[in-house]
Write a protein that holds these residues in place. Structure first.
Motif, PDB file in Angstrom:
ATOM      1  N   SER A 287      16.832 -15.884   4.832  1.00 38.74           N
ATOM      2  CA  SER A 287      16.314 -14.995   5.875  1.00 38.74           C
ATOM      3  C   SER A 287      15.061 -14.301   5.348  1.00 38.74           C
ATOM      4  CB  SER A 287      17.370 -13.959   6.284  1.00 38.74           C
ATOM      5  OG  SER A 287      17.780 -13.201   5.161  1.00 38.74           O
ATOM      6  N   VAL A 288      14.302 -13.678   6.252  1.00 34.73           N
ATOM      7  CA  VAL A 288      13.044 -13.024   5.893  1.00 34.73           C
ATOM      8  C   VAL A 288      13.268 -11.517   5.818  1.00 34.73           C
ATOM      9  CG1 VAL A 288      10.655 -12.589   6.577  1.00 34.73           C
ATOM     10  CG2 VAL A 288      11.668 -14.844   6.960  1.00 34.73           C
ATOM     11  N   ALA A 289      12.850 -10.912   4.710  1.00 33.76           N
ATOM     12  CA  ALA A 289      12.939  -9.456   4.537  1.00 33.76           C
ATOM     13  C   ALA A 289      11.527  -8.886   4.427  1.00 33.76           C
ATOM     14  CB  ALA A 289      13.750  -9.108   3.291  1.00 33.76           C
ATOM     15  N   GLU A 290      11.314  -7.714   5.015  1.00 32.02           N
ATOM     16  CA  GLU A 290      10.005  -7.081   5.001  1.00 32.02           C
ATOM     17  C   GLU A 290      10.130  -5.624   4.569  1.00 32.02           C
ATOM     18  OE1 GLU A 290       7.556  -9.486   8.425  1.00 32.02           O
ATOM     19  OE2 GLU A 290       8.773  -7.774   9.062  1.00 32.02           O
ATOM     20  N   GLY A 291       9.031  -5.073   4.096  1.00 29.76           N
ATOM     21  CA  GLY A 291       9.012  -3.677   3.671  1.00 29.76           C
ATOM     22  C   GLY A 291       7.628  -3.097   3.829  1.00 29.76           C
ATOM     23  N   PRO A 292       7.459  -1.789   3.555  1.00 26.33           N
ATOM     24  CA  PRO A 292       6.164  -1.129   3.758  1.00 26.33           C
ATOM     25  C   PRO A 292       5.129  -1.531   2.713  1.00 26.33           C
ATOM     26  CG  PRO A 292       7.725   0.380   2.745  1.00 26.33           C
ATOM     27  CD  PRO A 292       8.499  -0.863   3.086  1.00 26.33           C
ATOM     28  N   ASP A 293       3.849  -1.474   3.101  1.00 30.34           N
ATOM     29  CA  ASP A 293       2.766  -1.745   2.147  1.00 30.34           C
ATOM     30  C   ASP A 293       2.571  -0.576   1.191  1.00 30.34           C
ATOM     31  OD1 ASP A 293       2.547  -3.927   3.784  1.00 30.34           O
ATOM     32  OD2 ASP A 293       0.386  -3.790   4.065  1.00 30.34           O
ATOM     33  N   ILE A 294       2.854   0.643   1.635  1.00 33.44           N
ATOM     34  CA  ILE A 294       2.739   1.830   0.788  1.00 33.44           C
ATOM     35  C   ILE A 294       4.106   2.108   0.177  1.00 33.44           C
ATOM     36  CG2 ILE A 294       2.204   4.289   0.740  1.00 33.44           C
ATOM     37  CD1 ILE A 294       0.326   3.840   3.081  1.00 33.44           C
TER      38      ILE A 294
ATOM     39  N   LYS B 131       1.417  14.046  -5.229  1.00 30.80           N
ATOM     40  CA  LYS B 131       2.054  15.037  -4.368  1.00 30.80           C
ATOM     41  C   LYS B 131       2.284  16.329  -5.149  1.00 30.80           C
ATOM     42  CE  LYS B 131       4.522  11.587  -1.573  1.00 30.80           C
ATOM     43  NZ  LYS B 131       5.852  11.162  -1.086  1.00 30.80           N
ATOM     44  N   GLU B 132       2.845  17.331  -4.493  1.00 27.84           N
ATOM     45  CA  GLU B 132       3.072  18.610  -5.151  1.00 27.84           C
ATOM     46  C   GLU B 132       4.021  18.492  -6.342  1.00 27.84           C
ATOM     47  OE1 GLU B 132       4.401  21.422  -2.300  1.00 27.84           O
ATOM     48  OE2 GLU B 132       2.502  21.469  -1.186  1.00 27.84           O
ATOM     49  N   ASP B 133       4.973  17.551  -6.251  1.00 27.77           N
ATOM     50  CA  ASP B 133       5.913  17.372  -7.364  1.00 27.77           C
ATOM     51  C   ASP B 133       5.375  16.444  -8.456  1.00 27.77           C
ATOM     52  OD1 ASP B 133       5.977  14.942  -6.096  1.00 27.77           O
ATOM     53  OD2 ASP B 133       8.125  14.967  -5.654  1.00 27.77           O
ATOM     54  N   GLY B 134       4.134  15.988  -8.306  1.00 32.61           N
ATOM     55  CA  GLY B 134       3.515  15.131  -9.306  1.00 32.61           C
ATOM     56  C   GLY B 134       3.679  13.643  -9.063  1.00 32.61           C
ATOM     57  N   SER B 135       4.557  13.245  -8.143  1.00 34.47           N
ATOM     58  CA  SER B 135       4.759  11.823  -7.848  1.00 34.47           C
ATOM     59  C   SER B 135       3.586  11.280  -7.040  1.00 34.47           C
ATOM     60  CB  SER B 135       6.066  11.619  -7.087  1.00 34.47           C
ATOM     61  OG  SER B 135       6.009  12.264  -5.827  1.00 34.47           O
ATOM     62  N   ARG B 136       3.366   9.978  -7.156  1.00 33.73           N
ATOM     63  CA  ARG B 136       2.249   9.350  -6.448  1.00 33.73           C
ATOM     64  C   ARG B 136       2.726   8.102  -5.700  1.00 33.73           C
ATOM     65  NH1 ARG B 136      -2.404   8.387 -10.795  1.00 33.73           N
ATOM     66  NH2 ARG B 136      -0.623   7.468 -11.877  1.00 33.73           N
ATOM     67  N   MET B 137       2.296   7.989  -4.474  1.00 32.51           N
ATOM     68  CA  MET B 137       2.506   6.748  -3.718  1.00 32.51           C
ATOM     69  C   MET B 137       1.411   5.753  -4.106  1.00 32.51           C
ATOM     70  SD  MET B 137       5.180   7.539  -1.870  1.00 32.51           S
ATOM     71  CE  MET B 137       5.274   6.368  -0.505  1.00 32.51           C
ATOM     72  N   LEU B 138       1.650   4.495  -3.823  1.00 27.27           N
ATOM     73  CA  LEU B 138       0.673   3.467  -4.188  1.00 27.27           C
ATOM     74  C   LEU B 138       0.747   2.306  -3.202  1.00 27.27           C
ATOM     75  CD1 LEU B 138       2.447   0.953  -5.780  1.00 27.27           C
ATOM     76  CD2 LEU B 138       2.820   2.905  -7.283  1.00 27.27           C
ATOM     77  N   LEU B 139      -0.305   1.499  -3.176  1.00 29.00           N
ATOM     78  CA  LEU B 139      -0.270   0.237  -2.439  1.00 29.00           C
ATOM     79  C   LEU B 139       0.479  -0.775  -3.307  1.00 29.00           C
ATOM     80  CD1 LEU B 139      -3.917   0.030  -1.032  1.00 29.00           C
ATOM     81  CD2 LEU B 139      -1.837   0.697   0.189  1.00 29.00           C
ATOM     82  N   ARG B 140       1.522  -1.366  -2.769  1.00 31.58           N
ATOM     83  CA  ARG B 140       2.396  -2.214  -3.595  1.00 31.58           C
ATOM     84  C   ARG B 140       1.597  -3.332  -4.263  1.00 31.58           C
ATOM     85  NH1 ARG B 140       5.848  -5.198   1.287  1.00 31.58           N
ATOM     86  NH2 ARG B 140       4.131  -6.484   2.084  1.00 31.58           N
ATOM     87  N   THR B 141       1.914  -3.598  -5.511  1.00 33.02           N
ATOM     88  CA  THR B 141       1.216  -4.632  -6.275  1.00 33.02           C
ATOM     89  C   THR B 141       1.891  -5.993  -6.169  1.00 33.02           C
ATOM     90  OG1 THR B 141       2.469  -4.044  -8.264  1.00 33.02           O
ATOM     91  CG2 THR B 141       0.365  -2.926  -7.920  1.00 33.02           C
ATOM     92  N   HIS B 142       3.065  -6.036  -5.590  1.00 36.27           N
ATOM     93  CA  HIS B 142       3.800  -7.278  -5.343  1.00 36.27           C
ATOM     94  C   HIS B 142       4.816  -6.979  -4.233  1.00 36.27           C
ATOM     95  CE1 HIS B 142       6.177  -5.742  -9.130  1.00 36.27           C
ATOM     96  NE2 HIS B 142       6.092  -4.838  -8.180  1.00 36.27           N
ATOM     97  N   THR B 143       5.489  -8.003  -3.739  1.00 40.60           N
ATOM     98  CA  THR B 143       6.496  -7.770  -2.701  1.00 40.60           C
ATOM     99  C   THR B 143       7.881  -7.568  -3.301  1.00 40.60           C
ATOM    100  OG1 THR B 143       6.800 -10.160  -2.360  1.00 40.60           O
ATOM    101  CG2 THR B 143       5.214  -9.036  -0.933  1.00 40.60           C
ATOM    102  N   SER B 144       7.946  -7.410  -4.630  1.00 37.86           N
ATOM    103  CA  SER B 144       9.235  -7.166  -5.291  1.00 37.86           C
ATOM    104  C   SER B 144       9.942  -5.904  -4.797  1.00 37.86           C
ATOM    105  CB  SER B 144       9.044  -7.101  -6.801  1.00 37.86           C
ATOM    106  OG  SER B 144       8.505  -8.313  -7.287  1.00 37.86           O
ATOM    107  N   PRO B 145       9.221  -4.825  -4.398  1.00 32.16           N
ATOM    108  CA  PRO B 145       9.942  -3.674  -3.841  1.00 32.16           C
ATOM    109  C   PRO B 145      10.811  -4.031  -2.640  1.00 32.16           C
ATOM    110  CG  PRO B 145       7.685  -3.063  -4.351  1.00 32.16           C
ATOM    111  CD  PRO B 145       7.783  -4.543  -4.544  1.00 32.16           C
ATOM    112  N   VAL B 146      10.434  -5.084  -1.906  1.00 30.65           N
ATOM    113  CA  VAL B 146      11.270  -5.519  -0.784  1.00 30.65           C
ATOM    114  C   VAL B 146      12.598  -6.067  -1.305  1.00 30.65           C
ATOM    115  CG1 VAL B 146      11.395  -6.994   1.263  1.00 30.65           C
ATOM    116  CG2 VAL B 146       9.189  -6.054   0.541  1.00 30.65           C
TER     117      VAL B 146
END
Length: 360
Positions: free
Chosen positions: A128-135, A165-180
């Protein structure tokens, strides 16, 4: 009666002078309308004696008939002239070529076509196909995939990070689709069989790299999955995608933080006069990386590595599209050149399919 003859002659002259149907209608209303000149004469018949009515009534009705006939004849002439003018204005030059229909002029981009092809091939194997956010979050993109602190991929020169962010964490543009894959393992219980196609982003730009590109990754998690299954899946995919009856593959040891053991995969090919043919020859071409999912990744996603194991792989959609369809420069895929798309694109009604044959 002399006045009636003059009136009829004047109306007839006005009819002859009318240049269009609107002008002719004005003449008709002026003569035969409720307040028209001939209608006014007909209205006087009631005040006449029987003898006058008999003689003058016949003359007035005769004049009315003559005017009606003249109006009808002139109307036919004007309609015929209007039709001739319209035909002359709408003349079609049959010697000109026909314009292409929308389905003939439009093209499906090779990347969209390859995306559909690989999705169809893997779906035929039960994926099956799984998708996730780019950010993505740093946790999903790196930490849960066993990237240690200080890994080069976490540096600003390799990855597009957003402001902290205020807590020091940073969002990013995913470098691969492994987060999915991570999101899938966190949200589903094994067994898992998914592919994860999508856009990815890295700070690269040359003839073989672009800041934004496309990947497809696969993931299988089960109690008995092993490298033999992985090799079979990749072998069947390459045969179907490159449309060959058999293709030799070479698996070389490598290293990825998220797999152990890790493998690079080469496929048999022959390079000749600027062309690459697969399933023959004595050359090799690397096309993807793969391996058994690292136990640390399974633990980070809430899966017991003592009970489950799995394998994963990843390849560039842009890269395999270039290899299959003979595209020389990766940057051409993103130039939006209509002439290039007319050459490499696919007509909507003539796209290759797994059922009908991938070769058009």
């Amino acid at each position: 009666m002399t006045d009636l003859a003059q009136l009829q002659a004047q109306i007839t002259a006005d009819i002859a002078a009318a240049t269009d149907e609107a002008a002719l209608e004005s003449v008709r209303v002026a003569a035969l309308g409720k307040k028209g000149s001939i209608s006014a004469l007909l209205a006087t018949l009631g005040k006449m004696s029987p003898d006058e009515r008999k003689t003058q009534g016949a003359a007035i009705n005769q004049a009315k008939d003559k005017v009606t006939e003249a109006l009808a004849a002139k109307r036919d002439v004007l309609k015929s002239a209007a039709l001739d003018a319209r035909l002359a204005a709408e003349t079609i030059d049959v010697t000109l070529p026909l314009r292409d229909a929308a389905a003939e002029a439009g093209r499906i981009h090779p990347l969209s076509q390859v995306w559909d092809e690989l999705t169809t091939i893997f779906a035929d194997m039960g994926f099956s196909v799984a998708e996730g956010p780019d950010i993505e979050t740093d946790d999903y993109n790196f930490t849960k995939l066993n990237f240690p602190e200080g890994h080069p991929a976490r540096e600003m020169h390799d990855t597009f990070f957003f402001h902290p962010k205020e807590d020091g964490s940073r969002m990013l543009l995913r470098t691969h689709t492994s987060p999915v894959q991570v999101r899938t393992m966190l949200s589903q219980k094994p067994p898992i069989r998914v592919i994860c196609p999508g856009r990815t982003y890295r700070i690269d730009s040359d003839a073989t790299h672009t800041p934004q590109f496309h990947q497809v990754e696969g993931l299988v998690i089960d109690k008995t999955s092993h490298l033999g299954h992985l090799k079979w899946i990749l072998h069947e995919f390459c045969k179907a995608f490159f449309e060959v009856d058999h293709i030799n593959m070479r698996f070389r040891p490598s290293f990825f933080p998220f797999t152990e053991p890790s493998l690079e995969v080469d496929i048999q090919c022959r390079r000749d006069k600027g062309e690459i043919r697969f399933g023959e020859g004595e050359d090799w071409l690397e096309i993807l990386g793969c391996g058994m999912v690292h136990p640390n990744v399974l633990r980070a996603c809430g899966i017991d590595p003592d009970e489950y194991q799995g394998f994963a792989w990843g390849m560039g959609i842009d890269r395999i599209a270039m290899l299959k369809y003979g595209i020389a420069d990766l940057r051409q895929l993103f130039d939006s050149d209509v002439r290039w798309l007319s050459h490499y694109g696919f007509k909507p009604l003539e796209v290759p399919t797994l059922a009908g044959g991938l070769s058009s």
